[in-house]
Each structure stands twice: as C-alpha cells, then as structure tokens.
Design an enzyme around this catalytic site. Structure first.
Site, PDB file in Angstrom:
ATOM      1  NE  ARG A 114      -3.843   0.395   2.185  1.00 42.15           N
ATOM      2  CZ  ARG A 114      -5.024   0.395   2.819  1.00 42.15           C
ATOM      3  NH1 ARG A 114      -5.189   1.123   3.908  1.00 42.15           N
ATOM      4  NH2 ARG A 114      -6.025  -0.311   2.380  1.00 42.15           N
ATOM      5  NE  ARG A 138     -10.372  -5.547   0.600  1.00 47.45           N
ATOM      6  CZ  ARG A 138      -9.587  -4.575   1.064  1.00 47.45           C
ATOM      7  NH1 ARG A 138     -10.098  -3.620   1.807  1.00 47.45           N
ATOM      8  NH2 ARG A 138      -8.307  -4.522   0.755  1.00 47.45           N
ATOM      9  CG  HIS A 143      -8.721  -0.019  -2.417  1.00 44.92           C
ATOM     10  ND1 HIS A 143      -7.868  -1.072  -2.150  1.00 44.92           N
ATOM     11  CD2 HIS A 143      -9.372   0.232  -1.236  1.00 44.92           C
ATOM     12  CE1 HIS A 143      -7.993  -1.419  -0.882  1.00 44.92           C
ATOM     13  NE2 HIS A 143      -8.897  -0.649  -0.315  1.00 44.92           N
ATOM     14  CD  GLN A 161     -13.144  -2.154  -0.314  1.00 44.23           C
ATOM     15  OE1 GLN A 161     -12.320  -2.017   0.576  1.00 44.23           O
ATOM     16  NE2 GLN A 161     -14.317  -2.737  -0.103  1.00 44.23           N
ATOM     17  CB  CYS A 171     -14.300   0.775   0.728  1.00 46.72           C
ATOM     18  SG  CYS A 171     -13.917   2.520   0.952  1.00 46.72           S
ATOM     19  CG  ASP A 198     -14.072   5.924   0.089  1.00 43.34           C
ATOM     20  OD1 ASP A 198     -13.941   5.688   1.313  1.00 43.34           O
ATOM     21  OD2 ASP A 198     -13.094   6.016  -0.685  1.00 43.34           O
TER      22      ASP A 198
HETATM   23  N1   CP Z   1     -11.294  -0.615   2.999  1.00 44.18           N
HETATM   24  C1   CP Z   1      -9.997  -0.628   3.343  1.00 44.18           C
HETATM   25  O1   CP Z   1      -9.094  -0.785   2.524  1.00 44.18           O
HETATM   26  O2   CP Z   1      -9.795  -0.513   4.694  1.00 44.18           O
HETATM   27  P1   CP Z   1      -8.375  -0.324   5.395  1.00 44.18           P
HETATM   28  O3   CP Z   1      -7.839   1.016   4.965  1.00 44.18           O
HETATM   29  O4   CP Z   1      -8.675  -0.373   6.885  1.00 44.18           O
HETATM   30  O5   CP Z   1      -7.476  -1.418   4.980  1.00 44.18           O
HETATM   31  N1  NVA Z   2     -10.452   6.525  -0.382  1.00 37.87           N
HETATM   32  C1  NVA Z   2     -10.013   6.006   0.895  1.00 37.87           C
HETATM   33  C2  NVA Z   2     -10.188   4.518   0.927  1.00 37.87           C
HETATM   34  C3  NVA Z   2      -9.837   3.881   2.238  1.00 37.87           C
HETATM   35  C4  NVA Z   2      -9.977   2.411   2.212  1.00 37.87           C
HETATM   36  C5  NVA Z   2      -8.574   6.394   1.123  1.00 37.87           C
HETATM   37  O1  NVA Z   2      -7.770   6.302   0.181  1.00 37.87           O
HETATM   38  O2  NVA Z   2      -8.243   6.785   2.236  1.00 37.87           O
END
Ligand code: CP
Ligand code: NVA
Length: 308
Positions: A106, A296, A133, A136, A268, A228
C-alpha cells in the site's frame, strides 16, 4: 486460467474472464473456510505486507487470508525498511523478493507501487494507492453476487469523491456488466482515465456508465448505493474544504427514497458517520457493510492462490 507470477496492480491488467474466475474461486474458498476445511494452496509460501498508510481491513484480511491458505504473513513497517530513504526502492524490492513469495503493498504514489512491481521478482498486489484499490472492488463484486445471486444488469450509484475507490469501481463495474452511475461535486470528478476505460468495457458488457453531479439523479432506481470518505488518507489538510464541498452528498434515507425498493448500501470503510453516510443508514445496512469487509479476505485469497 494461469496467472502464476502475475502482479495484481490494476483490474484492467486482466481479462474480464480471468476476473470472473477469481470471483468464482473466492466463493469456493469462502465456502471451504466456513466449513473449516484445510486449504494448502499456499503451503510454505510467505506473503510480505508493507504499507505506507494505515490499514485495518486490508492488513487483517491479507494476514488471515494467507494463513487460511496454509502460508505465512510477514509484516514490515515503513519505519523499519524505509524504502527510498535507507535504501532505494529498486534495492528494497529486490531484497524483499529474495525472502518471500508475494508482496501486498500500500503506497501513496501509484508510481511507487509500480516501481516495487517492476523490481520485485515475486508478484506484487496493489493494497491501495492514491490511484486505485482493486482488491476492494473484487470483494465488493463478491458481496453483490452473494446478495443478488448475480451482478450483471444491476445498477450501482456511487456518491462522493472521485477517488481511488471510484477509479476501481468504474473499471470493475463495467467489466462485470454492472451499470454504474456516479455523482461527484465539481472539482472532485471521477478520474478521466477510469471513465475512458469504463466506457470501453461497458460496450463489451452492454452496461452503462453515467457521470453526473446530481446525487438524486445518480441514485434513481439504483440497486446498490456506494460511498466512501470525503477525505482520503493523505488529504487530511483539505478536510474542512472538502466537508463544505461534499455537504450535499451524504447518503441518507432522504436520498435513498429514489433508489430501487430492494437497494443495499455499501462502503469500503472506514466510515465517517454524519459525513458521507448518516448513522441510521449505516446501521440499517450494517450486515452488508461488514460482510463486504469480511469478503476482502476471500477475494484476496483467490488472488494470492492464483498468482503466488
Ligand atoms: N477498505 C480498506 O481498505 O480498509 P483499510 O484502509 O482499513 O485497509
Ligand atoms: N479513499 C479512501 C479509501 C480507504 C480504504 C482512502 O484512500 O483513504
């Protein structure tokens, strides 16, 4: 389908049929886990997890997912390995790949993830970047399939920020034949590259893509309403400006009056109740929302089992 050795960076790097097969595999693996069946597809394999940003769902679903596949997770913090600071990304990726069989990564910049993938000799899985993502959205498709029995022909309305999640939703929905309609305020529009891809795939799957500003129009007859956070990780300084820009984009019972009678609400997570979704709507749809989080694991198990 032979995906061994392939990175999982973008949904569009795969054929539609390969993604359909991954969803089927995710369902099968979920059933096996629920039945307490032993799975050893990733026996003796190690997944390295390296995240530049915080995570709850992604980290836990990868860690428990690789264990359910018979493998081992290995988490390393950005302070410990400091790619780009203590050592170049090129060298960090090449070293990491000597010890593990796959990496869940990430990053902030999407280009950082791409660099890891370029230099790693083992598969790299996009665990969220500022751009996309994809894991997700694989879990989301599985959740939609479980709830409705199928996904093609359903309408998904996305209300909110034109962010990483929307990018992957546009590509994913259009590849799976889900009609997608999104409403984003001006200045926070859907990413143009994802819109172009979605338009291309929607022709192949006979689905539709609507890019709007009005949330009411977007949710009209929608089966799935998705939202989101208004402020993604890394945008914290913009939070106040964003709250103002998005104030008419809350998913709440009033907005949902225009949706299909049997609609579901998805997110998400993490959610900011009182901002992109109100408390009552969140609790009303909690079963779906937390199944979405659970899925997930199964979506990512299917990915790991196929590429590692
Ligand atoms: N939805 C998601 O990716 O959650 P986290 O940021 O907690 O991993
Ligand atoms: N759009 C959000 C998604 C978190 C899972 C972010 O990037 O923080």
């Amino acid at each position: 389908m032979n995906l061994k050795g392939k990175d999982f960076i973008n949904l569009e790097d795969f054929k539609k049929e390969e993604l359909y097969e991954l969803i089927e595999l995710a369902s099968t693996l979920k059933a096996k886990v629920k039945n307490n069946e032993k799975i050893d597809i990733c026996k003796n394999k190690t997944l390295l997890i390296f995240f530049e940003k915080p995570s709850l769902r992604t980290r836990l679903s990868f860690e428990t997912g690789i264990v359910k596949l018979g493998g081992t997770p290995l988490y390393i913090t950005k302070e410990e390995c400091a790619p780009g600071k203590r050592e170049s990304i090129e060298d960090t990726a090449r070293v990491m790949a000597k010890y593990v069989d796959g990496m869940a990564i990430r990053t902030f910049a999407h280009s950082t993830l791409e660099k890891f993938a370029q230099w790693s000799s083992v598969p790299v899985i996009n665990s969220l970047t500022d751009k996309s993502h994809p894991c997700q959205i694989m879990a989301d498709i599985l959740t939609i399939k479980e709830h409705f029995g199928n996904y093609t022909g359903k309408k998904l309305a996305y209300i909110g920020d034109g962010n990483n999640v929307l990018h992957s939703l546009l590509v994913g929905c259009s590849m799976f034949g889900i009609n997608i309609s999104c409403a984003c305020p001006s200045g926070y529009k859907a990413p143009e590259d994802a819109v172009l891809l979605a338009k291309k795939y929607s022709k192949e799957t006979a689905s539709t893509v609507e890019i709007l500003e009005d949330p009411k129009k977007a949710v009209q007859d929608a089966d799935i309403i998705y939202t989101d956070t208004w402020t993604s990780m890394g945008q914290e300084k913009e939070a106040d400006v964003r709250k103002e820009a998005f104030k008419n984009y809350q998913v709440n019972e009033q907005l949902l009056q225009n949706a299909s009678k049997n609609h579901i609400v998805m997110h998400c997570l993490p959610a900011h109740k009182g901002e992109e979704i109100d408390f009552d709507t969140f609790e009303k749809h909690a079963d779906i929302l937390f199944n979405q989080a659970e899925n997930r694991r199964y979506a990512q198990m299917a990915i790991m089992a196929s590429i590692m």
